[in-house]
Design a protein around this motif. Structure first.
Motif, PDB file in Angstrom:
ATOM      1  N   HIS A 155     -10.051  -0.873  14.539  1.00 25.71           N
ATOM      2  CA  HIS A 155      -9.943  -2.170  15.230  1.00 25.71           C
ATOM      3  C   HIS A 155      -8.486  -2.602  15.373  1.00 25.71           C
ATOM      4  O   HIS A 155      -8.039  -3.542  14.723  1.00 25.71           O
ATOM      5  N   TRP A 189      -7.352  -6.308  15.681  1.00 24.28           N
ATOM      6  CA  TRP A 189      -7.319  -7.230  14.538  1.00 24.28           C
ATOM      7  C   TRP A 189      -5.899  -7.645  14.171  1.00 24.28           C
ATOM      8  O   TRP A 189      -5.680  -8.683  13.563  1.00 24.28           O
ATOM      9  N   ALA A 214     -18.018  -9.638  11.221  1.00 25.74           N
ATOM     10  CA  ALA A 214     -17.390  -8.541  11.950  1.00 25.74           C
ATOM     11  C   ALA A 214     -17.459  -7.234  11.162  1.00 25.74           C
ATOM     12  O   ALA A 214     -17.703  -6.170  11.722  1.00 25.74           O
ATOM     13  N   THR A 215     -17.249  -7.318   9.857  1.00 23.77           N
ATOM     14  CA  THR A 215     -17.198  -6.079   9.080  1.00 23.77           C
ATOM     15  C   THR A 215     -18.585  -5.563   8.715  1.00 23.77           C
ATOM     16  O   THR A 215     -18.748  -4.379   8.472  1.00 23.77           O
ATOM     17  N   GLU A 218      -5.378 -10.907  15.713  1.00 25.98           N
ATOM     18  CA  GLU A 218      -6.486 -11.869  15.692  1.00 25.98           C
ATOM     19  C   GLU A 218      -6.689 -12.407  14.276  1.00 25.98           C
ATOM     20  O   GLU A 218      -6.882 -11.647  13.331  1.00 25.98           O
ATOM     21  N   VAL A 225     -12.599  -4.908   5.310  1.00 20.77           N
ATOM     22  CA  VAL A 225     -11.711  -5.052   6.472  1.00 20.77           C
ATOM     23  C   VAL A 225     -10.648  -3.955   6.444  1.00 20.77           C
ATOM     24  O   VAL A 225     -10.376  -3.303   7.454  1.00 20.77           O
ATOM     25  N   ALA A 230     -21.338  -5.821  10.624  1.00 22.83           N
ATOM     26  CA  ALA A 230     -22.170  -5.481  11.786  1.00 22.83           C
ATOM     27  C   ALA A 230     -22.432  -3.979  11.846  1.00 22.83           C
ATOM     28  O   ALA A 230     -21.533  -3.175  11.599  1.00 22.83           O
ATOM     29  N   PHE A 272      -8.132 -11.859  10.646  1.00 24.69           N
ATOM     30  CA  PHE A 272      -7.914 -10.446  10.313  1.00 24.69           C
ATOM     31  C   PHE A 272      -6.433 -10.161  10.061  1.00 24.69           C
ATOM     32  O   PHE A 272      -6.074  -9.470   9.106  1.00 24.69           O
ATOM     33  N   LYS A 296     -16.516 -15.321   9.768  1.00 27.22           N
ATOM     34  CA  LYS A 296     -16.178 -14.465  10.909  1.00 27.22           C
ATOM     35  C   LYS A 296     -15.805 -13.060  10.428  1.00 27.22           C
ATOM     36  O   LYS A 296     -16.261 -12.057  10.979  1.00 27.22           O
ATOM     37  N   THR A 308     -23.184  -8.646  15.441  1.00 28.60           N
ATOM     38  CA  THR A 308     -21.956  -9.455  15.387  1.00 28.60           C
ATOM     39  C   THR A 308     -22.220 -10.940  15.609  1.00 28.60           C
ATOM     40  O   THR A 308     -21.334 -11.762  15.417  1.00 28.60           O
TER      41      THR A 308
END
Lengths: 322, 322
Positions: B90, B93, B124-125, B96, B83, B127, B99, B120, B224
């Motif tokens: 991103h 993040w 996300a990371t 959100e 991340v 993908a 993150f 989650k 994702t």
């Protein structure tokens, strides 16, 4: 005699015991020789192509590869009964494919939607049932369901040469999987008895599932969601999700299996890909590039280019069903 | 050397020979007695409770059951690095969760989202990576990753008594599965080496996968999408999807495992459910009803009511790690 002694050697090497021809329903043609040569290569300790047993994953399509698929996928017969029973509660189906075609008795229209269309029918009609209820329903149905043309039990419409191949691979420490466009819950109740393949080695098209407590009792309910259409690009995805290793051998009969064969053969080391080509209009059916069911067109071209084994059912198999 | 002879003995036991204690790291308390009594019941031919080997399915949670999970799930350490590396791309993040908490170094905030939140982050990371790339990344990382508190390799933070239990069950022809909220692709690269559980027997939280041809080479890419959060209600769903049979024994340590234990014990015939209760603040950690990680609250109550086995780590285990 050559094959027999060859097989004897293979048997001796892998298990240390004397063995007769493990593939008696296969004629002594190139297909049989290619299979045996591959199994020898990967299972002979010390061989440069040796593959440890844990990695000997073999995946098989079901419809048209392990059992017949004409004149319609057998699961479609099961589903058709359910759609008809549920239709009064779903007036919208009259205008929605593939329901509309099915209710008019137009099987060609139904099949135009391919395995994805059948999966849609399956998911829609099975939603709301618990997995236990569904398993019972399939088990009861398959115990007596007969083929509309031959009158034989559907579970007898399996290919004897492929049963021998499954057993031969397992005897050489392969783990055999089904990877089929058919419904995963539709196949699991009977694949162990018919093919020797347990539920946990069946990958198929998968609908949504939800855990619930009904009347104080935990159940798993089939929902309308679709989690995987296990056809074409979906087959390597299903393999990765369920097995988590790339197969070293894959067996199919249609363009729906092409990506599985590509994925399998793109790995490093020895790989084997085989197409069953339906060429026997007398003992079975003859179809390929133009068929609505089990179309084999691009796959046939790619098999030639890439040197995959193509079984000519008429030439290569001396027996079709058990 | 002790382990080697242990495993050998377990093998002899099932084969009808005299054997040493298969669970030497377990004190001779009720938990150990309950395990052995259950295994004897289901594996003794002729017993009224005999279960054929094919149906001897045992499912294990991973975090907190097979290896430690404090001060954070170990996968979170892996994900945190990713991340941080991806954050510049991103900006959203920052607002959100989870993150935002992670980027602020607020691990409590991250954990407030539970295993679903971690899944989650993982999806996300990861993908865009191919499954082969991801497997390499995890394998390289886990080879050297150390626990922030003990300094030991994470793969040494496994529970010795549970390794013995896994071996004991397999020696008695059980098929052992992991059913974890952790990522399926995160666990598979190392579970065979560490637990003796092959990739195809690992069920976990699963992201979307897509088959593609990149530069003429087939690959499977992580997307994702989220296909399964393998926690709470998701555990019976994951079991049904991947295994297709109900386990006869299930092992967990938190409320996230409660539905798996309910589903397992609701089947007919002999059933076994076990909770590992973290009670050893000296040798490990002590936590249950109030913990953000591995909360065991409802499960502890239900275990008492239903007579499930609850391991008191402090009392029942004479050794924690190998």
């Amino acid at each position: 005699m050559k094959i027999v002694s060859l097989v004897l050697c293979a048997g001796l090497l892998s298990a240390g015991a004397v063995a007769a021809d493990p593939l008696p329903s296969w004629n002594d043609t190139g297909s049989k020789q290619a299979i045996i040569a591959f199994v020898d290569r990967v299972s002979t300790a010390g061989s440069v192509d040796y593959v440890p047993p844990a990695e000997r994953i073999a995946t098989f399509d079901n419809d048209g590869t392990l059992w017949a698929e004409q004149p319609v996928y057998f699961q479609a017969i099961y589903i058709a009964d359910q759609v008809k029973a549920l239709a009064p509660r779903h007036p919208e189906w009259k205008a929605e494919e593939p329901f509309a075609s099915l209710l008019k008795g137009d099987m060609k229209g139904v099949l135009a939607g391919g395995e994805a269309g059948l999966a849609k029918l399956a998911m829609a009609t099975h939603a709301g049932m618990t997995t236990d209820e569904f398993e019972r329903s399939v088990s009861e149905w398959i115990a007596t369901a007969k083929h509309p043309g031959t009158g034989r039990l559907l579970t007898e419409m399996v290919y004897q040469p492929m049963l021998e191949l499954l057993a031969y691979l397992r005897a050489n420490e392969f783990k055999t999987y089904i990877v089929s466009g058919g419904g995963i819950e539709f196949m699991r109740p009977w694949t162990e008895r018919v093919y020797g393949i347990p539920p946990e080695q069946v990958v198929g098209s998968s609908g949504g599932l939800a855990y619930e407590v009904r009347d104080g009792k935990p159940v798993i309910v089939k929902t309308t969601g679709i989690v995987l259409i296990d056809d074409k690009e979906g087959k390597p995805v299903g393999i990765q999700r369920h097995i988590g290793r790339r197969p070293i051998a894959a067996f199919g009969n249609s363009d729906g299996d092409l990506q599985m064969l590509q994925w399998t053969t793109a790995g490093a080391g020895p790989r084997f890909a085989l197409y069953v080509h339906h060429t026997d209009a007398e003992r079975e059916w003859a179809y390929d590039r133009e068929s609505h069911i089990g179309r084999l067109d691009k796959g046939l071209d790619e098999a030639k280019v890439r040197g995959w084994t193509v079984v000519d059912m008429k030439q290569d198999w001396n027996r079709i069903h058990p």
